[in-house]
Write an enzyme that holds these catalytic residues in place. Sequence first.
Site, PDB file in Angstrom:
ATOM      1  CB  CYS A   2      54.089  41.961  71.537  1.00 35.12           C
ATOM      2  SG  CYS A   2      53.856  41.254  73.178  1.00 35.12           S
ATOM      3  NE  ARG A  47      51.244  37.204  76.251  1.00 34.57           N
ATOM      4  CZ  ARG A  47      50.635  36.618  77.270  1.00 34.57           C
ATOM      5  NH1 ARG A  47      49.671  35.725  77.036  1.00 34.57           N
ATOM      6  NH2 ARG A  47      50.972  36.898  78.519  1.00 34.57           N
ATOM      7  CG  LEU A  48      58.758  37.576  73.856  1.00 38.06           C
ATOM      8  CD1 LEU A  48      59.094  36.120  73.528  1.00 38.06           C
ATOM      9  CD2 LEU A  48      59.955  38.471  73.554  1.00 38.06           C
ATOM     10  CB  ILE A  50      57.775  39.466  79.163  1.00 44.58           C
ATOM     11  CG1 ILE A  50      58.494  39.265  77.826  1.00 44.58           C
ATOM     12  CG2 ILE A  50      58.748  39.954  80.242  1.00 44.58           C
ATOM     13  CD1 ILE A  50      59.642  38.278  77.852  1.00 44.58           C
ATOM     14  CG  ASN A  73      56.044  46.298  70.869  1.00 41.40           C
ATOM     15  OD1 ASN A  73      56.596  45.493  71.604  1.00 41.40           O
ATOM     16  ND2 ASN A  73      56.704  47.006  69.957  1.00 41.40           N
ATOM     17  N   GLY A  74      55.406  46.272  74.345  1.00 36.81           N
ATOM     18  CA  GLY A  74      56.261  46.925  75.328  1.00 36.81           C
ATOM     19  C   GLY A  74      56.016  46.415  76.733  1.00 36.81           C
ATOM     20  CD  GLU A  75      57.148  43.839  79.275  1.00 39.44           C
ATOM     21  OE1 GLU A  75      56.187  43.913  80.077  1.00 39.44           O
ATOM     22  OE2 GLU A  75      57.419  42.807  78.645  1.00 39.44           O
ATOM     23  N   GLY A 364      72.993  49.199  78.992  1.00 38.19           N
ATOM     24  CA  GLY A 364      73.323  50.515  79.546  1.00 38.19           C
ATOM     25  C   GLY A 364      73.135  51.677  78.605  1.00 38.19           C
TER      26      GLY A 364
END
Length: 571
Positions: A2, A47-48, A50, A73-75, A364
């Site tokens: 986000c 907001r995105l 997920i 913002n984040g996970e 990666g």
Amino acid sequence: MCGIAGIISPFDRQRDLEQMLELQKHRGPDNTGKFSDSGFAYLGHNRLSIIDLNDASNQPFSDNSGRYQLSFNGEIYNYLELREELKPFYEFKTESDTEVLMAAYIKFGQDFLDKLNGMFSFAIWDTKEKFLFAARDRFGVKPFYYSKNAEEFFYASEIKSITGILRNNEPSLKVWANYFAYGSYGLPSETFYQHIFQLPAGHFLTFKNGELKIQQWYDFVENVQKVKVYDNIEEAKAKYLSLLKDSISLRFRADVEVGFNISGGVDSSLLLALVNQYQEKEKISAYTFYSDDERYDELPWVKKMIGQTGNPLSKIRLDVNEVKELSRTTSIIQDEPFGGFPTIAYSKIFRQARQDNVLVLLDGQGMDEQWAGYDYYRGGDHSNNIQGQRRNFSPFKINCLSKELMKFAEKPNYPKPFDNQLQNLQYRDLFYTKIPRALRFNDRISMAASTELREPFLDYRLVEFAFAQSENFKIKGSIHKYLLRELVKELVPLGISYAPKRPLQTPQREWLGDELSVWVEAQLNRIAESQYADWFDLDELQKEWLKYKEGERHSSFHIWQWVNASFLLYQ
């Protein structure tokens, strides 16, 4: 994933908050939320969706009492485990990691940060104490920018959201001078703007009654010293593989489709081997870019790898005719200098993924820094050679800078907290040079396409483990990332585990000097006609450009620096 924004102010800043959110709306097109504690604080969120796509998880998010407001913002990848730990203390009303973050803060205070495995920047406003608490993840995967004046504090996920309302985008002469002279993109708290700063990775801040305090919460050096150092490489491989599998498994937690980016190297081959253990391979989309130039393209390696696994592969081509417009738009997205044509090519991957409704991509990033993948690690490079070029040639053209600008240049001097050259170089690249700039480039281009990028190899457990291990596990003779290559050899029998590293991924050198030379000259003319012309010795700049056109092309970095600056400074 986000965008966050906020203003702590005694004045009415509601309209300014709305403008901040509009300027970074691409980061979260699914919902825009606002909270106002009038006369004290204004919090906003793009907001995105997920995890937990329900509207109840929209932000700013309030706890059950209504005292705390969170913009995140984040996970948090280990949110399910934390949720179970917190259930006896907190009544959950959503399935989101956002609420887990809130509950953990309420239960444990600032100490809860050590419990998080994820990428994050967030701000929590305490409506009772009129107190702001904000933090950033261990390696700075997610951004947090701020600015402060006598009475107010502004923060956002992107610089443009702050400069857009403050109308203050004065360049930092020191940071720009160091960029041109030494290739530095700034220290962890700096930006290319005089009055805009960033919260360093692994730090938190508090703001109350006009007083800002910043404190480190993640001590990487101390954590590395606690890691077991293995004597037996087979035991080390087994331990690392176990951690790696868990990291990738955690990063498949999403309520939307997940794909991954792939190149022709050892890191991507390992990622390819492991992601297919978590879903049916025909469901995992792979993305790669190429330029149709066999001197640089990794497409043959990628096709060979994918040929063994059968993953659907999207091949995204960068055409020379796209570079002009993409350079301009990417400069606007980045707000600061970025890495050149590879970043532009990489940006096309995220746009294609979004069109394919693949909203989360894995890549990666991080293996070279933790397992000593660059050539100069073997040479024991003591210098601050940020670009990793060979010692007998400098990609920087100090002779093209004016004496006035050079007065502000200070050659970066990075900490050396370890007792050996290799780990100090790795530490520099993790926290000061390669990783910070790559994370910034990649965050902007992924979010510009409203997609989320996850970095499984930057799980802090992996980085600490690999960093702590013996140099013999990292470099053996002329072989870099030795343990990793041995591990890949067992998982991917493609003869790719010892493929040489390809430092260049696009024909940037050739295109700048040939097909795009007229365009480059136009950008140099913009510099000469601008208010910042006195930063340069324009005669020397033209001489270097002429030498480049005539074939002196050891590096194209200085040419790209000038082109990129023409968009950022002279728009």
